[in-house]
Design a protein around this motif. Structure first.
Motif, PDB file in Angstrom:
ATOM      1  N   ARG A 205       5.047   1.692   0.662  1.00  0.00           N
ATOM      2  CA  ARG A 205       5.916   2.924  -0.039  1.00  0.00           C
ATOM      3  C   ARG A 205       6.837   3.705   0.231  1.00  0.00           C
ATOM      4  O   ARG A 205       7.681   4.207  -0.182  1.00  0.00           O
ATOM      5  CB  ARG A 205       4.340   2.811  -1.062  1.00  0.00           C
ATOM      6  CG  ARG A 205       4.287   1.753  -2.125  1.00  0.00           C
ATOM      7  CD  ARG A 205       3.692   2.544  -3.977  1.00  0.00           C
ATOM      8  NE  ARG A 205       3.324   0.996  -3.960  1.00  0.00           N
ATOM      9  CZ  ARG A 205       2.594   0.801  -5.111  1.00  0.00           C
ATOM     10  NH1 ARG A 205       1.592   1.418  -3.657  1.00  0.00           N
ATOM     11  NH2 ARG A 205       1.993   0.059  -5.526  1.00  0.00           N
ATOM     12  N   ARG A 206       6.033   4.498   0.704  1.00  0.00           N
ATOM     13  CA  ARG A 206       6.051   6.199   1.534  1.00  0.00           C
ATOM     14  C   ARG A 206       7.615   5.294   3.233  1.00  0.00           C
ATOM     15  O   ARG A 206       8.500   6.168   2.142  1.00  0.00           O
ATOM     16  CB  ARG A 206       5.651   6.855   2.418  1.00  0.00           C
ATOM     17  CG  ARG A 206       4.665   7.337   1.218  1.00  0.00           C
ATOM     18  CD  ARG A 206       3.599   8.538   2.184  1.00  0.00           C
ATOM     19  NE  ARG A 206       3.048   8.228   2.669  1.00  0.00           N
ATOM     20  CZ  ARG A 206       1.429   7.809   2.194  1.00  0.00           C
ATOM     21  NH1 ARG A 206       0.633   8.240   0.975  1.00  0.00           N
ATOM     22  NH2 ARG A 206       0.519   7.056   2.666  1.00  0.00           N
TER      23      ARG A 206
ATOM     24  N   ASP B 284       0.675  -1.668   0.126  1.00  0.00           N
ATOM     25  CA  ASP B 284      -0.163   0.041   0.022  1.00  0.00           C
ATOM     26  C   ASP B 284       0.781   1.290  -0.366  1.00  0.00           C
ATOM     27  O   ASP B 284       2.171   1.218   0.102  1.00  0.00           O
ATOM     28  CB  ASP B 284      -0.555   0.022   1.347  1.00  0.00           C
ATOM     29  CG  ASP B 284       0.169  -0.185   2.592  1.00  0.00           C
ATOM     30  OD1 ASP B 284       1.239  -0.144   2.489  1.00  0.00           O
ATOM     31  OD2 ASP B 284      -0.511  -0.376   3.539  1.00  0.00           O
ATOM     32  N   GLU B 285      -0.049   2.441  -0.269  1.00  0.00           N
ATOM     33  CA  GLU B 285       0.941   3.541  -0.483  1.00  0.00           C
ATOM     34  C   GLU B 285       1.893   3.954   0.890  1.00  0.00           C
ATOM     35  O   GLU B 285       2.829   4.281   0.765  1.00  0.00           O
ATOM     36  CB  GLU B 285      -0.061   4.754  -0.384  1.00  0.00           C
ATOM     37  CG  GLU B 285      -0.530   4.917  -1.728  1.00  0.00           C
ATOM     38  CD  GLU B 285       0.896   4.558  -2.691  1.00  0.00           C
ATOM     39  OE1 GLU B 285       1.737   5.271  -2.827  1.00  0.00           O
ATOM     40  OE2 GLU B 285       0.731   4.521  -3.643  1.00  0.00           O
ATOM     41  N   ASP B 286       1.102   3.062   2.203  1.00  0.00           N
ATOM     42  CA  ASP B 286       2.316   3.429   3.397  1.00  0.00           C
ATOM     43  C   ASP B 286       3.370   3.353   3.285  1.00  0.00           C
ATOM     44  O   ASP B 286       4.470   3.408   3.853  1.00  0.00           O
ATOM     45  CB  ASP B 286       1.443   3.154   4.788  1.00  0.00           C
ATOM     46  CG  ASP B 286       0.097   4.143   5.521  1.00  0.00           C
ATOM     47  OD1 ASP B 286      -0.061   5.164   4.854  1.00  0.00           O
ATOM     48  OD2 ASP B 286      -1.034   3.612   5.854  1.00  0.00           O
TER      49      ASP B 286
END
Length: 473
Positions: free
Chosen positions: A393-394, A389-391
């Protein structure tokens, strides 16, 4: 041109039966020189067993009548196929004399192995470490074999073997060490490893965290023997020695008789602390006598001697220090290079795979023909197949930025079911890069050389999806 094929009907791995009879029949059909096929019934104990048909005489009489023939130093001993990390495997022919000298030297003088010692290196028969392991008979050691999945039923399996068989010298791969560390294992607390004095690691660079884990969780009495070499020479170029210090993240020394250097692109030698191409500038005993099916030697010379004429170019990225110890940071043809900053992939993986959600990863850099930063792609396999998810990835991007550099934050972070690895555990960075550039998977890599042949399917699907959305070339 083989005359005899010894084969089994299949094998067991991870608690599962794997039937290989169809593949065996395909191999037989492709080998017209065969005179005998010996089929050993392994999965089916009631199946056909061909030993009797070939060995139709008394075994004791056969042993008594064995004769040993003297052969030239470079007489062919065996053909080993390279792991396939850079493409289709190469058929490498080794000679009797070179292998005998090299293995006696490495086992006796670098691993301190001798009569009365018990030795095991976890390996499949498709990895050169199998040949290295069996050569322990040359120094009078007892060889301990393991058949099966080292992670089944859990990652403690090999440590139980080391304790039960009272191993003196034990070898594994760097990815196995890091997997045990990630799992939180403490083999030294759970098993009696008091007899173990040397733990070898190869197959990939062992990062400092792996050294620290062995010292703490396996035992400070164990010498850590990080080793790097290749199927090409069936031994190590750089490795340990009993009297040399061990520094976390480093390989102790050049192996005896191996004139290993780091070269700049112009063919000059690097200074201590400067990273360059791993080369061998003088012949060593176990350099291959040629490739099978390469009568004029052209393919052999192209594989090793074209980059630096007359000098063996191995394709690894290496840095020596003033003391002669070194660090290998991955394949030079897979090295990341953005904005003039070069970084070995092992540094990248040490950061990414520290995340508990990540079980494995693979990074590829697609250069920009116009001189721009290009595109950095990170593919990860997750624990339990959870989504990236984006979390996540960040978080990965932020840690790469802080621990390495802003240039090494990926442009793409995405999930694949599995990272393709060879039978020896090496990641297929170069073949995946070629697939991203348009090469068919069948030309980029041999599925038969992979630990999980289906792992390329996930890569193919991801590339197809990327192209269908117009994101890739």
């Amino acid at each position: 041109e083989p005359k005899i094929l010894l084969t089994v009907d299949g094998y067991r791995y991870g608690g599962k039966d794997v039937d290989r009879r169809v593949q065996v029949d395909e191999i037989i059909a492709a080998l017209p020189t065969l005179e005998h096929v010996v089929r050993r019934a392994y999965l089916d104990p009631d199946g056909e067993d061909g030993w009797g048909a070939l060995l139709d005489h008394d075994a004791a009489d056969a042993m008594a009548s064995m004769a040993f023939e003297s052969v030239p130093f470079d007489h062919p001993l065996y053909v080993l196929f390279s792991s396939g990390t850079t493409g289709l495997p190469k058929p490498i022919v080794h000679g009797h004399g070179g292998i005998t000298l090299e293995h006696v030297k490495a086992l006796a003088l670098h691993d301190d192995l001798g009569p009365g010692d018990r030795f095991c290196w976890f390996t499949t028969t498709g990895w050169m470490m199998w040949n290295f392991l069996t050569s322990a008979a040359l120094v009078g050691a007892t060889v301990v074999l393991f058949d099966g999945d080292p992670a089944w039923p859990d990652l403690s399996t090999l440590w139980r073997l080391a304790a039960d068989e009272e191993l003196d010298v034990f070898g594994v791969s760097a990815p196995f060490v890091m997997a045990c560390r990630k799992e939180g294992l403490r083999p030294g607390d759970d098993h009696d490893l008091s007899r173990l004095r040397h733990l070898g690691s190869t197959g990939a660079p062992l990062p400092p965290e792996g050294f620290d884990w062995i010292d703490d969780a396996v035992g400070s009495h164990v010498q850590i023997g990080s080793l790097s070499g290749g199927t090409d020479v069936c031994t190590g170029f750089v490795g340990p020695a009993p009297m040399l210090p061990v520094r976390a993240g480093e390989i102790s020394a050049r192996m005896l008789g191996c004139d290993v250097q780091a070269f700049r692109p112009d063919g000059t030698r690097c200074d201590p602390g400067e990273t360059g191409e791993l080369v061998i500038v003088q012949p060593m005993p176990s350099m291959p006598i040629g490739f099978w099916g390469d009568p004029d030697g052209s393919r052999y010379r192209a594989a090793y001697f074209e980059e630096f004429p007359g000098v063996w170019h191995h394709g690894d990225w290496i840095t020596f220090d003033e003391q002669g110890s070194c660090v290998i940071t991955g394949r030079s043809d897979a090295t990341l290079n953005r904005g003039g900053v070069r970084l070995g992939t092992s540094d990248f993986y040490a950061v990414v795979e520290s995340f508990p959600q990540v079980s494995d990863s693979l990074v590829v850099h697609l250069e920009d023909a116009d001189g721009g930063p290009g595109e950095l792609i990170l593919l990860v396999a997750t624990v339990g197949g959870v989504d990236v998810d984006e979390d996540l990835r960040r978080s990965i991007g932020a840690r790469l930025r802080s621990e390495l550099s802003p240039r090494h934050v990926p442009d793409v972070i995405d999930m694949v079911p599995a990272v393709p690895r060879t039978l020896s555990g090496k990641k297929l960075e170069v073949p995946v890069k070629r697939m991203l550039l348009g090469m068919p998977a069948s030309d980029a890599a041999s599925r038969d050389s992979l630990a999980d042949p289906g792992s390329l399917d996930g890569i193919e699907r991801w590339i197809a999806s990327r192209r269908s959305t117009g994101a890739g070339r």
